[in-house]
Design a protein around this motif. Structure first.
Motif, PDB file in Angstrom:
ATOM      1  N   SER A 166     -10.595  35.114  19.122  1.00 43.09           N
ATOM      2  CA  SER A 166      -9.186  34.754  18.948  1.00 43.09           C
ATOM      3  C   SER A 166      -8.418  35.871  18.224  1.00 43.09           C
ATOM      4  CB  SER A 166      -9.086  33.457  18.137  1.00 43.09           C
ATOM      5  OG  SER A 166      -9.806  32.417  18.765  1.00 43.09           O
ATOM      6  N   ASP A 167      -7.097  35.934  18.485  1.00 37.57           N
ATOM      7  CA  ASP A 167      -6.234  36.940  17.874  1.00 37.57           C
ATOM      8  C   ASP A 167      -5.630  36.393  16.582  1.00 37.57           C
ATOM      9  OD1 ASP A 167      -6.760  38.464  20.092  1.00 37.57           O
ATOM     10  OD2 ASP A 167      -4.882  37.955  21.107  1.00 37.57           O
ATOM     11  N   VAL A 168      -5.825  37.144  15.519  1.00 37.65           N
ATOM     12  CA  VAL A 168      -5.319  36.761  14.202  1.00 37.65           C
ATOM     13  C   VAL A 168      -4.561  37.942  13.618  1.00 37.65           C
ATOM     14  CG1 VAL A 168      -5.981  36.092  11.846  1.00 37.65           C
ATOM     15  CG2 VAL A 168      -7.221  35.155  13.810  1.00 37.65           C
ATOM     16  N   SER A 169      -3.474  37.674  12.906  1.00 37.97           N
ATOM     17  CA  SER A 169      -2.761  38.762  12.224  1.00 37.97           C
ATOM     18  C   SER A 169      -2.423  38.336  10.799  1.00 37.97           C
ATOM     19  CB  SER A 169      -1.491  39.156  12.980  1.00 37.97           C
ATOM     20  OG  SER A 169      -0.597  38.081  13.098  1.00 37.97           O
ATOM     21  N   ILE A 170      -2.314  39.341   9.961  1.00 37.49           N
ATOM     22  CA  ILE A 170      -1.999  39.149   8.544  1.00 37.49           C
ATOM     23  C   ILE A 170      -0.763  39.980   8.226  1.00 37.49           C
ATOM     24  CG2 ILE A 170      -2.775  39.635   6.185  1.00 37.49           C
ATOM     25  CD1 ILE A 170      -4.307  37.365   7.402  1.00 37.49           C
ATOM     26  N   ARG A 171       0.172  39.386   7.526  1.00 38.01           N
ATOM     27  CA  ARG A 171       1.377  40.126   7.109  1.00 38.01           C
ATOM     28  C   ARG A 171       1.481  40.076   5.592  1.00 38.01           C
ATOM     29  NH1 ARG A 171       4.634  37.645  10.152  1.00 38.01           N
ATOM     30  NH2 ARG A 171       6.045  36.509   8.758  1.00 38.01           N
ATOM     31  N   VAL A 172       1.501  41.260   4.991  1.00 39.36           N
ATOM     32  CA  VAL A 172       1.601  41.357   3.530  1.00 39.36           C
ATOM     33  C   VAL A 172       2.856  42.147   3.172  1.00 39.36           C
ATOM     34  CG1 VAL A 172      -0.917  41.334   3.285  1.00 39.36           C
ATOM     35  CG2 VAL A 172       0.300  43.525   3.356  1.00 39.36           C
ATOM     36  N   PRO A 173       3.356  41.985   1.965  1.00 39.73           N
ATOM     37  CA  PRO A 173       4.492  42.820   1.546  1.00 39.73           C
ATOM     38  C   PRO A 173       4.051  44.274   1.410  1.00 39.73           C
ATOM     39  CG  PRO A 173       3.679  41.490  -0.280  1.00 39.73           C
ATOM     40  CD  PRO A 173       2.976  40.993   0.935  1.00 39.73           C
ATOM     41  N   ASN A 174       4.909  45.187   1.787  1.00 37.14           N
ATOM     42  CA  ASN A 174       4.612  46.611   1.665  1.00 37.14           C
ATOM     43  C   ASN A 174       4.890  47.042   0.227  1.00 37.14           C
ATOM     44  OD1 ASN A 174       4.315  49.354   1.775  1.00 37.14           O
ATOM     45  ND2 ASN A 174       5.813  49.685   3.414  1.00 37.14           N
ATOM     46  N   THR A 175       3.830  47.275  -0.532  1.00 37.55           N
ATOM     47  CA  THR A 175       3.982  47.663  -1.937  1.00 37.55           C
ATOM     48  C   THR A 175       3.678  49.151  -2.147  1.00 37.55           C
ATOM     49  OG1 THR A 175       1.684  46.999  -2.396  1.00 37.55           O
ATOM     50  CG2 THR A 175       3.412  45.346  -2.742  1.00 37.55           C
TER      51      THR A 175
END
Length: 565
Positions: A50-59
């Motif tokens: 399965s396709d999973v993505s993670i989005r984090v703040p750009n620090t």
């Protein structure tokens, strides 16, 4: 937006159900330090994960991503951090099929832009694949929770959040950042100095093996001849010296196993930046460089090859030449024509992979087979005009024929992996063999290529087209294999699905029977530049060039073209 707790409740509810119950998990979920998105759920435990993505703040400080080349360098380094986290501490799960398998793009020696990771002003998005666990075809969703919320969070934070990087990773990041600056500065410098290529002193060109691009241990470091040595000032390393290859015609000669082809192979990959420790960090060449070779059996579409081949016995026109089964000479003539159409300013050739009759005709053969009986005008008779008329330089490896000495601007002899400038000696000795060339064929040609218009095809009207790939060998487009084995500057398996998706998008959006191949390529590259590789779809994609796309279209047998009038 749903929360982490919502996903936990869904997984608790579907535990033990049939595998399709996993479809309920699709969507976005806010977690303490990132947003989790389940983008696509596999149909069964044996299907592609399965396709999973993670989005984090750009620090990350802005200096790491305020230009494209810095952004790509940062993306590459963060992806390597995450891959290392998975490798050092692999997930040990249970289940059937691909249960618990976590996979992601794995960068190698080159620094390439990839759809697996995207750094933007405020966010960083990482895309990967997870095999959703099952027992047979029964959901093991509690095991999925263990992957998503026990195993992955620490890996994500320590790889993607600046404040969580280890001291070792921060040091590696700074090395990659300064290297990207220096490589960019080097590429700008060789343009300013009128060079088509540069090889830094101390570079390690030989590779570990035929299946590994890692540097060979105890290899002879590269050392420029003093007469060709160029000094270049860089922002971080201050100054490097190395061999500069100027525009024009360059021969690389020498005995067998002395490093001729090794140097050419390094230059082929000089269109890409390389990671620290690769040995070719400061081996660069013109970004439009194309490796040209013979490709017996390939298809050719409406190419202008009359400059090299004319008066065929079957009276077939070489001004608008097409074939489904090209010979060595016609395929290489087409390759040169197509390269120029793609904006190539540096042709790379190796005598070993070229058609012998396309390259030269020696004096004895010219006497036995009269010019009127030979349709081929060899490259040796056109190579000067190629540079004068098209501004296209050539770097050619020649080990068995001295025919090009007379026309070469620079002759480099490889002697036990050390280059020597033997131009003057080669020119002097060539005076004793004036008949190696055939001057009567050196009249100025009409042209070297003509632009071609792409015609619409059946795949443009279909709703769904399957694009499959086979390593670095073939793209299978709507069940038709497209052989790309001999496009030698394709180096990463993810480049093939990228090119297949570009062919499909070109037909669905840009090919209208009016635009040329070059115009369609420019439109595609512009769209990818603006919106990122993900504009092509949801697969793992990787950086390619306009020249690569055009090379693929030229080998797509179902593609129809016509010359622009």
């Amino acid at each position: 937006m749903k929360t982490k707790q919502d996903l936990i409740q869904i997984c608790q509810r579907i535990q033990g159900r049939g595998y399709p119950a996993y479809k309920d998990c699709r969507g976005e979920y806010t977690c303490p330090s990132y947003i989790l998105s389940i983008d696509h759920v596999q149909g069964d435990p044996f299907a592609a994960p399965s396709d999973v993505s993670i989005r984090v703040p750009n620090t990350f400080p802005k200096k790491f991503h305020d230009t494209k080349y810095r952004r790509v360098s940062l993306e590459d380094r963060l992806l390597r951090f995450f891959v290392k986290q998975l490798k050092d501490d692999p997930f040990r799960g249970k289940g059937s099929g691909k249960s618990g398998v976590i996979s992601i793009s794995k960068p190698k020696q080159e620094v390439l832009e990839r759809s697996a990771i995207r750094v933007e002003e405020d966010t960083i998005t990482l895309r990967f694949h997870v095999g959703f666990p099952a027992n047979g075809r029964k959901v093991l969703s509690l095991e999925l929770l263990r992957i998503l919320f026990d195993y992955l969070p620490s890996k994500i934070e320590s790889a993607l959040l600046y404040e969580k990087l280890s001291e070792t990773d921060r040091e590696a990041l700074m090395i990659a950042h300064s290297l990207a600056d220096d490589q960019h500065a080097l590429r700008e410098a060789i343009k300013e100095k009128g060079l088509v290529a540069f090889v830094a002193n101390g570079s390690i060109l030989p590779r570990k093996s035929g299946v590994s691009q890692k540097p060979m241990e105890e290899a002879v470091p590269f050392l420029s001849p003093s007469s060709l040595e160029v000094k270049i000032v860089l922002p971080h390393r201050k100054e490097i010296k190395g061999m500069g290859i100027p525009k024009g015609i360059t021969l690389i000669i020498g005995g067998g196993y002395h490093g001729k082809s090794t140097l050419l192979m390094a230059l082929e990959r000089g269109i890409y930046d390389h990671i620290d420790g690769d040995g070719r960090e400061f081996v660069v060449c013109d970004p439009t460089a194309i490796k040209s070779r013979a490709e017996d059996g390939r298809s050719v579409h409406n190419d202008f090859i009359e400059t090299f081949i004319r008066d065929l016995p079957n009276h077939k026109s070489t001004k608008d030449f097409s074939t489904e089964d090209a010979s060595g000479s016609t395929s290489q003539a087409a390759s040169v024509s197509e390269s120029l159409e793609a904006g190539c300013k540096l042709l790379l050739m190796d005598e070993d992979t070229s058609a012998a009759n396309f390259m030269v005709r020696d004096a004895l053969m010219q006497k036995v087979v009269h010019r009127d009986q030979e349709p081929i005008v060899p490259l040796v008779d056109r190579i000067e005009q190629l540079y004068e008329m098209e501004g296209c330089s050539t770097i050619l490896v020649a080990g068995s024929s001295g025919a090009f000495f007379e026309v070469a601007d620079l002759v480099i002899q490889m002697d036990q992996y050390i280059p020597l400038n033997v131009t003057d000696r080669a020119k002097e000795m060539a005076l004793a063999y004036p008949s190696l060339c055939s001057p009567h064929t050196k009249e100025k040609p009409e042209a070297f290529y003509r632009k071609r218009v792409l015609l619409p095809g059946p795949i443009g009207s279909k709703d769904r087209i399957k694009v499959k790939t086979q390593g670095l060998d073939a793209i299978i487009l709507d069940q038709e294999p497209l052989d790309v084995r001999l496009i030698e500057q394709l180096i990463d398996p993810e480049q093939l699905p990228t090119l297949g998706a570009m062919v499909l998008k070109a037909h669905q959006k840009y090919i209208d029977g009016k635009k040329t191949l070059g115009e369609v390529a420019d439109l595609l590259m512009e769209e990818i530049e603006k919106r990122g590789l993900s504009v092509l779809g949801k697969r793992d994609f990787c950086q390619v060039r306009k020249q690569d796309f055009m090379a693929v279209m030229n080998r797509y047998r179902s593609q129809k073209m016509k010359q622009k009038r």
